[in-house]
Write an enzyme that holds these catalytic residues in place. Structure first.
Site, PDB file in Angstrom:
ATOM      1  N   THR A  75      37.610 -14.716 -40.262  1.00 54.04           N
ATOM      2  CA  THR A  75      38.527 -15.543 -41.074  1.00 54.04           C
ATOM      3  C   THR A  75      39.236 -16.639 -40.267  1.00 54.04           C
ATOM      4  O   THR A  75      40.127 -17.295 -40.796  1.00 54.04           O
ATOM      5  CB  THR A  75      39.598 -14.652 -41.749  1.00 54.04           C
ATOM      6  N   ASP A 115      37.896 -19.678 -51.639  1.00 50.59           N
ATOM      7  CA  ASP A 115      37.971 -21.006 -52.271  1.00 50.59           C
ATOM      8  C   ASP A 115      37.399 -22.092 -51.365  1.00 50.59           C
ATOM      9  O   ASP A 115      37.063 -23.180 -51.848  1.00 50.59           O
ATOM     10  CB  ASP A 115      39.439 -21.332 -52.612  1.00 50.59           C
ATOM     11  N   TYR A 138      33.431 -22.091 -41.677  1.00 46.91           N
ATOM     12  CA  TYR A 138      33.887 -20.846 -42.321  1.00 46.91           C
ATOM     13  C   TYR A 138      33.419 -20.814 -43.775  1.00 46.91           C
ATOM     14  O   TYR A 138      32.817 -19.829 -44.225  1.00 46.91           O
ATOM     15  CB  TYR A 138      35.416 -20.753 -42.236  1.00 46.91           C
ATOM     16  N   TRP A 163      43.936 -18.325 -50.163  1.00 44.21           N
ATOM     17  CA  TRP A 163      45.260 -18.372 -49.510  1.00 44.21           C
ATOM     18  C   TRP A 163      45.866 -16.963 -49.435  1.00 44.21           C
ATOM     19  O   TRP A 163      46.991 -16.725 -49.894  1.00 44.21           O
ATOM     20  CB  TRP A 163      46.191 -19.314 -50.260  1.00 44.21           C
TER      21      TRP A 163
HETATM   22  N1  LIG Z   1      42.902 -14.919 -45.326  1.00 46.36           N
HETATM   23  C1  LIG Z   1      42.710 -15.825 -46.274  1.00 46.36           C
HETATM   24  O1  LIG Z   1      43.491 -16.770 -46.449  1.00 46.36           O
HETATM   25  C2  LIG Z   1      41.524 -15.737 -47.201  1.00 46.36           C
HETATM   26  C3  LIG Z   1      41.330 -16.739 -48.161  1.00 46.36           C
HETATM   27  C4  LIG Z   1      40.233 -16.634 -49.024  1.00 46.36           C
HETATM   28  C5  LIG Z   1      39.373 -15.569 -48.928  1.00 46.36           C
HETATM   29  N2  LIG Z   1      39.574 -14.627 -47.972  1.00 46.36           N
HETATM   30  C6  LIG Z   1      38.609 -13.533 -47.879  1.00 46.36           C
HETATM   31  O2  LIG Z   1      39.275 -12.331 -48.244  1.00 46.36           O
HETATM   32  C7  LIG Z   1      38.707 -11.235 -47.507  1.00 46.36           C
HETATM   33  C8  LIG Z   1      39.826 -10.477 -46.801  1.00 46.36           C
HETATM   34  O3  LIG Z   1      40.477 -11.383 -45.907  1.00 46.36           O
HETATM   35  P1  LIG Z   1      41.738 -10.950 -45.033  1.00 46.36           P
HETATM   36  O4  LIG Z   1      42.691 -12.086 -45.065  1.00 46.36           O
HETATM   37  O5  LIG Z   1      42.189  -9.586 -45.392  1.00 46.36           O
HETATM   38  O6  LIG Z   1      41.058 -10.937 -43.580  1.00 46.36           O
HETATM   39  P2  LIG Z   1      41.680 -10.442 -42.180  1.00 46.36           P
HETATM   40  O7  LIG Z   1      43.090 -10.009 -42.350  1.00 46.36           O
HETATM   41  O8  LIG Z   1      41.348 -11.508 -41.189  1.00 46.36           O
HETATM   42  O9  LIG Z   1      40.830  -9.135 -41.899  1.00 46.36           O
HETATM   43  C9  LIG Z   1      39.487  -9.211 -41.609  1.00 46.36           C
HETATM   44  C10 LIG Z   1      39.134  -7.954 -40.860  1.00 46.36           C
HETATM   45  O10 LIG Z   1      37.756  -8.063 -40.454  1.00 46.36           O
HETATM   46  C11 LIG Z   1      37.675  -7.563 -39.133  1.00 46.36           C
HETATM   47  N3  LIG Z   1      36.543  -8.077 -38.385  1.00 46.36           N
HETATM   48  C12 LIG Z   1      36.322  -9.366 -38.003  1.00 46.36           C
HETATM   49  N4  LIG Z   1      35.225  -9.426 -37.237  1.00 46.36           N
HETATM   50  C13 LIG Z   1      34.754  -8.161 -37.131  1.00 46.36           C
HETATM   51  C14 LIG Z   1      33.654  -7.569 -36.456  1.00 46.36           C
HETATM   52  N5  LIG Z   1      32.794  -8.300 -35.712  1.00 46.36           N
HETATM   53  N6  LIG Z   1      33.454  -6.249 -36.568  1.00 46.36           N
HETATM   54  C15 LIG Z   1      34.321  -5.486 -37.280  1.00 46.36           C
HETATM   55  N7  LIG Z   1      35.385  -5.978 -37.927  1.00 46.36           N
HETATM   56  C16 LIG Z   1      35.596  -7.298 -37.851  1.00 46.36           C
HETATM   57  C17 LIG Z   1      38.959  -8.012 -38.490  1.00 46.36           C
HETATM   58  O11 LIG Z   1      39.203  -7.298 -37.313  1.00 46.36           O
HETATM   59  P3  LIG Z   1      40.101  -7.964 -36.158  1.00 46.36           P
HETATM   60  O12 LIG Z   1      41.479  -8.080 -36.743  1.00 46.36           O
HETATM   61  O13 LIG Z   1      39.986  -7.003 -35.033  1.00 46.36           O
HETATM   62  O14 LIG Z   1      39.495  -9.305 -35.881  1.00 46.36           O
HETATM   63  C18 LIG Z   1      39.972  -7.774 -39.577  1.00 46.36           C
HETATM   64  O15 LIG Z   1      40.488  -6.461 -39.532  1.00 46.36           O
HETATM   65  C19 LIG Z   1      37.666 -11.848 -46.580  1.00 46.36           C
HETATM   66  O16 LIG Z   1      36.409 -11.781 -47.178  1.00 46.36           O
HETATM   67  C20 LIG Z   1      38.087 -13.301 -46.473  1.00 46.36           C
HETATM   68  O17 LIG Z   1      37.013 -14.168 -46.168  1.00 46.36           O
HETATM   69  C21 LIG Z   1      40.635 -14.669 -47.112  1.00 46.36           C
END
Ligand SMILES: NC(=O)c1ccc[n+]([C@@H]2O[C@H](COP(=O)([O-])OP(=O)(O)OC[C@H]3O[C@@H](n4cnc5c(N)ncnc54)[C@H](OP(=O)(O)O)[C@@H]3O)[C@@H](O)[C@H]2O)c1
Length: 311
Positions: A75, A115, A138, A163
């Site tokens: 992310t 988004d 991304y 977001w």
């Molecule tokens: N954050 C946003 O603003 C946003 C916006 C739109 C959509 N989304 C989507 O919503 C979903 C949830 O997002 P979130 O914000 O909860 O994400 P997040 O807080 O960044 O959590 C992602 C998790 O994935 C883990 N991860 C990353 N690389 C990895 C690897 N190689 N092996 C194992 N684990 C790994 C991370 O571990 P580490 O912490 O150790 O890296 C983290 O615990 C995702 O699909 C994201 O694309 C997020």
């Protein structure tokens, strides 16, 4: 070509649940809310490196889940510009493998996207049938992940959200609260409009839909499998969001509000370009599942309340 699912997920009393990425913002909330559904196996980066295809496949085979929730993703939007291969490994290859393994087991696979697969060129909310055109690595890697999941087929739900923030993790809200303690003035971008969405609201909506699917409330898999937008309702700029945060944080968290200045994206250059307008319509989600997430203002209030009582 995707394969059409033909049978509903088996209606087990206590389905086994695998949550990949349980230490992330969303993963933490999913793990909490699904605790009453069945036994949960939560895995973080310590247990599996999703960039490793063999480890990822082995994880699902060992866990043997009935429901596989993928809350993990690469992310780091700006860093992805210089870590393209890693972003694709986690955002495209890993979801493909998870979807394949879920398909083998006839399990339900739940995945999340963003988004940022859109270019922001519209001025009305984006619907699922709008053409994606990501502006950054991304977004492109997440779009590739969506397409990989769909091409595997089986029983899947992909929820595009935006977001994302919450009481834990790396997010805009917590960054603003930290900066307010360090600085008297902040300049915030005012010409990117989106839908701030809490991890808590996402987890609740996912829980409600997955339970409905398992209870057979939404019909056969071909009636509900697919891609849906899932965000808190309403829209705001980053500047407007920051203003709303500080308006309530002053009272709830006893925080001195910094002086805010609205700036243009061009005055805050970042490695990754971002869409100007990425508000997602939830009409399909509401029509299909009768699920509606809170307005972003109410979800922000709830999150600040959580932070204020967390001590
Ligand atoms: N954050 C946003 O603003 C946003 C916006 C739109 C959509 N989304 C989507 O919503 C979903 C949830 O997002 P979130 O914000 O909860 O994400 P997040 O807080 O960044 O959590 C992602 C998790 O994935 C883990 N991860 C990353 N690389 C990895 C690897 N190689 N092996 C194992 N684990 C790994 C991370 O571990 P580490 O912490 O150790 O890296 C983290 O615990 C995702 O699909 C994201 O694309 C997020």
């Amino acid at each position: 070509m995707s394969q059409t699912p033909t049978t509903a997920p088996s209606r087990k009393e206590n389905p086994r649940i695998l949550i990949v990425g349980n230490a992330g913002q969303l993963g933490r909330e999913l793990e909490k809310i699904f605790a009453d559904v069945g036994p949960i196996i939560g895995v973080d980066r310590e247990s599996v490196d999703l960039a490793d295809a063999a480890q990822t496949r082995e994880l699902v085979r060992r866990a043997a889940p009935d429901i596989l929730l993928n809350a993990a993703a690469y992310t780091a939007v700006d860093r992805a510009e210089s870590e393209r291969d890693l972003a694709y490994a986690i955002n495209e290859q890993a979801p493909r493998i998870l979807a394949e393994e879920a398909f083998r087991r006839n399990s339900l696979f739940v995945h999340y996207s963003t988004d940022y697969i859109f270019d922001g060129g519209k001025t009305t909310s984006w619907v699922e049938t709008d053409t994606p055109n990501p502006l950054n690595v991304y977004g492109a890697s997440k779009l590739a992940g969506e397409q990989a999941v769909e091409s595997v087929g089986g029983k899947f739900l992909t929820f595009r959200t935006s977001w994302v923030y919450g009481p834990h993790g790396n997010n805009f809200l917590l960054t603003m609260l930290r900066l307010a303690r360090e600085r008297d003035r902040l300049s915030i971008v005012d010409d990117q409009i989106g839908g701030p969405t809490t991890s808590v609201e996402l987890a609740r909506a996912t829980y409600s839909i997955v339970n409905g699917v398992f209870a057979g409330r939404f019909g056969a898999p071909e009636d509900w499998t697919g891609l849906y937008h899932m965000t808190c309702s309403g829209s705001v700029s980053w500047f407007g969001f920051a203003r709303a945060i500080f308006a309530r944080a002053a009272e709830l968290l006893d925080l001195k509000s910094p002086t805010l200045t609205a700036i243009a994206t061009k005055d805050y250059p970042t490695p990754a370009a971002r869409p100007r307008y990425s508000v997602l319509s939830n009409a399909k989600l509401q029509a299909r599942f009768h699920v509606e997430l809170s307005p972003w203002e109410a979800a922000l209030e709830e999150t600040l309340q959580i932070l204020s009582t967390a001590g």
